[in-house]
Enzyme design. Structure first.
Site, PDB file in Angstrom:
ATOM      1  NE  ARG A 199     -74.168  -2.656 -93.467  1.00  0.00           N
ATOM      2  CZ  ARG A 199     -74.476  -3.418 -94.497  1.00  0.00           C
ATOM      3  NH1 ARG A 199     -75.193  -2.944 -95.497  1.00  0.00           N
ATOM      4  NH2 ARG A 199     -74.071  -4.678 -94.545  1.00  0.00           N
ATOM      5  CG  ASN A 223     -71.165  -1.381 -95.141  1.00  0.00           C
ATOM      6  OD1 ASN A 223     -71.169  -0.887 -94.021  1.00  0.00           O
ATOM      7  ND2 ASN A 223     -71.151  -2.684 -95.324  1.00  0.00           N
TER       8      ASN A 223
END
Length: 90
Positions: free
Chosen positions: A19, A37
């Site tokens: 990320r 996520n």
């Protein structure tokens, strides 16, 4: 032309800074959206921007962060929402 896509990235993509690297790459490319996520171990993202930049971000997701092991990326067209930044969601 502005375009938006939803991405689902599978493989070893959580716990490998995917990320954070995605946010860095998105800012470099000038795309907006978010990355998060999922509970199933995948990472999902919304990417909006210029056609070429969206394609470049999609290509980046096929490799991901240095420690990631991407197994696959599903891409689906989405409606442009007009977001102006790229955020990491929890």
């Amino acid at each position: 032309m502005t375009r938006a896509v939803d991405l689902v990235v599978t493989g070893v993509v959580q716990g490998v800074s995917f990320r954070a690297y995605a946010q860095r790459e998105a800012r470099r490319l000038g795309v907006a959206g978010w990355v998060a996520n999922r509970g199933d171990g995948a990472v999902e993202a919304r990417v909006e921007g210029d056609d070429d930049a969206v394609e470049a971000m999609t290509r980046w997701c096929r490799t991901g962060s240095p420690a990631a092991r991407v197994a696959g990326v599903s891409v689906s067209e989405a409606e442009v929402s007009g977001v102006t930044s790229f955020e990491v969601r929890r």
